[in-house]
Write an enzyme that holds these catalytic residues in place. Structure first.
Site, PDB file in Angstrom:
ATOM      1  CB  SER A 125       2.562  -4.730   4.029  1.00 47.73           C
ATOM      2  OG  SER A 125       1.342  -4.703   4.741  1.00 47.73           O
ATOM      3  CG  LEU A 126      -1.373  -5.419  -0.816  1.00 44.81           C
ATOM      4  CD1 LEU A 126      -2.604  -6.276  -0.702  1.00 44.81           C
ATOM      5  CD2 LEU A 126      -1.663  -4.094  -1.462  1.00 44.81           C
TER       6      LEU A 126
ATOM      7  CD  GLN B  57      -3.216   0.309   2.096  1.00 43.77           C
ATOM      8  OE1 GLN B  57      -3.250  -0.838   2.505  1.00 43.77           O
ATOM      9  NE2 GLN B  57      -4.051   1.230   2.506  1.00 43.77           N
TER      10      GLN B  57
ATOM     11  CG  HIS C 183       2.145  -4.007   9.400  1.00 40.99           C
ATOM     12  ND1 HIS C 183       2.009  -5.357   9.167  1.00 40.99           N
ATOM     13  CD2 HIS C 183       1.933  -3.389   8.210  1.00 40.99           C
ATOM     14  CE1 HIS C 183       1.744  -5.551   7.880  1.00 40.99           C
ATOM     15  NE2 HIS C 183       1.685  -4.377   7.283  1.00 40.99           N
TER      16      HIS C 183
ATOM     17  CD  GLN D 254       1.529  -9.330   5.949  1.00 37.29           C
ATOM     18  OE1 GLN D 254       0.323  -9.073   5.959  1.00 37.29           O
ATOM     19  NE2 GLN D 254       2.225  -9.432   4.845  1.00 37.29           N
TER      20      GLN D 254
ATOM     21  NE  ARG E   8      -3.167  -8.083   4.856  1.00 40.89           N
ATOM     22  CZ  ARG E   8      -2.361  -7.058   4.634  1.00 40.89           C
ATOM     23  NH1 ARG E   8      -2.721  -6.114   3.760  1.00 40.89           N
ATOM     24  NH2 ARG E   8      -1.212  -6.945   5.276  1.00 40.89           N
TER      25      ARG E   8
END
Length: 312
Positions: free
Chosen positions: A91-92, A11, A201, A250, A116
């Site tokens: 991440s993503l 992102q 996170h 995560q 998500r």
């Protein structure tokens, strides 16, 4: 012979117009966008190609938009016959990496990252969380600041260890602001508040992680064809059950990106190819190690340039 890693962005890499050129250039890329539209029940392709930007920026839209664009580019790039030794995503981007590695079906990945995004948006009421990028402070010093500031209902943690001198902190808004001030007092060069919709996170995302577990348990996850360097451990995973656990963990854990890049360097990776919109990861890799080949594949032109570079 050096090794190759494919990297997939997360992102923040989105921009209106992304994916349009590759979809116009290649029928399979166009079909992936059409498939994403069908899976989600709305015109994600139009959001990617035309905007509006404020809608594209919504986490539940951004996540499937970046994944779809990344996979459309990957599908065309894979024709060049260049095989990675490792894949990783920020991440993503880990979902794109897992899809490229055959662990996730594209349709499942699109639907999962959309949910998500919704879960992450809903985990913390708007305005209560925040994230800031801290520039120029060592990891140990910033970790100490976060521990000093954190107390019940006032949590701040390091969320993304991106590269030397760039760490993102995340948590309750007041705690993030306080940690930012203390970080500057401890020698940070700059603290930049990020325009995000939640404290990603961080432990505040645990409700989203628990909801995501149910979604991941309901889809097919296969063993990955190539090792995927996981955000939560900065080490390779291929086992389907381990992949599921890692994706759940995560959401509320820090992204160990610098550690992941260093691990790959230690395995002999000397070429990193970023596949997807933007070139954020290419820049981060170069900040970890200048003496490597790092190229980004964002569209038809950069795709051909990357293929030419890798075939030399």
């Amino acid at each position: 012979m050096g090794k190759i890693a494919f990297l997939f962005p997360g992102q923040g890499s989105q921009s209106v117009g992304m994916g349009r050129a590759i979809a116009e250039h290649d029928e399979r890329a166009a079909r992936l966008f059409a498939q994403a539209d069908e899976v989600l029940g709305y015109a994600l392709s139009r959001l990617c190609f035309e905007g509006p930007e404020e809608e594209l920026r919504l986490t539940a839209n951004t996540q499937p938009a970046i994944l779809t664009t990344s996979m459309a580019i990957y599908t065309v790039f894979a024709d060049a016959g260049i095989e990675p030794d490792y894949v990783a995503g920020h991440s993503l981007g880990e979902y794109s990496a897992l899809t490229a590695a055959g662990a996730l079906d594209f349709a499942d990945a699109v639907a999962t990252v959309h949910r998500r995004g919704l879960f992450m948006e809903e985990a913390v009421p708007a305005g209560q969380g925040a994230m800031s990028a801290v520039m120029g402070l060592e990891r140990e010093a910033l970790d100490a600041v976060c521990r000093e500031v954190t107390r019940e209902g006032h949590v701040v943690v390091a969320a993304n260890y991106n590269c030397p001198g760039q760490i993102v902190i995340s948590g309750h808004r007041d705690a993030v602001e306080e940690a930012g001030e203390k970080a500057k007092a401890a020698g940070a060069r700059r603290v930049i508040p990020l325009a995000v919709s939640g404290p990603f996170h961080s432990p505040l995302m645990q409700p989203a992680a628990e909801r995501l577990k149910d979604v991941l348990d309901a889809i097919t996850v296969r063993d990955a064809r190539v090792p995927v360097v996981a955000n939560v451990s900065a080490s390779p995973i291929q086992d389907a059950d381990e992949i599921r656990r890692s994706l759940v963990e995560q959401v509320a854990s820090p992204v160990l990106w610098e550690d992941s890049v260093r691990w790959m360097l230690n395995q002999g990776v000397d070429t990193f190819v970023e596949i997807g919109p933007g070139n954020v990861l290419t820049g981060l890799v170069r900040k970890v190690e200048r003496e490597v080949t790092a190229v980004s594949v964002q569209d038809v032109e950069t795709l051909q340039a990357a293929v030419d570079t890798l075939r030399k």
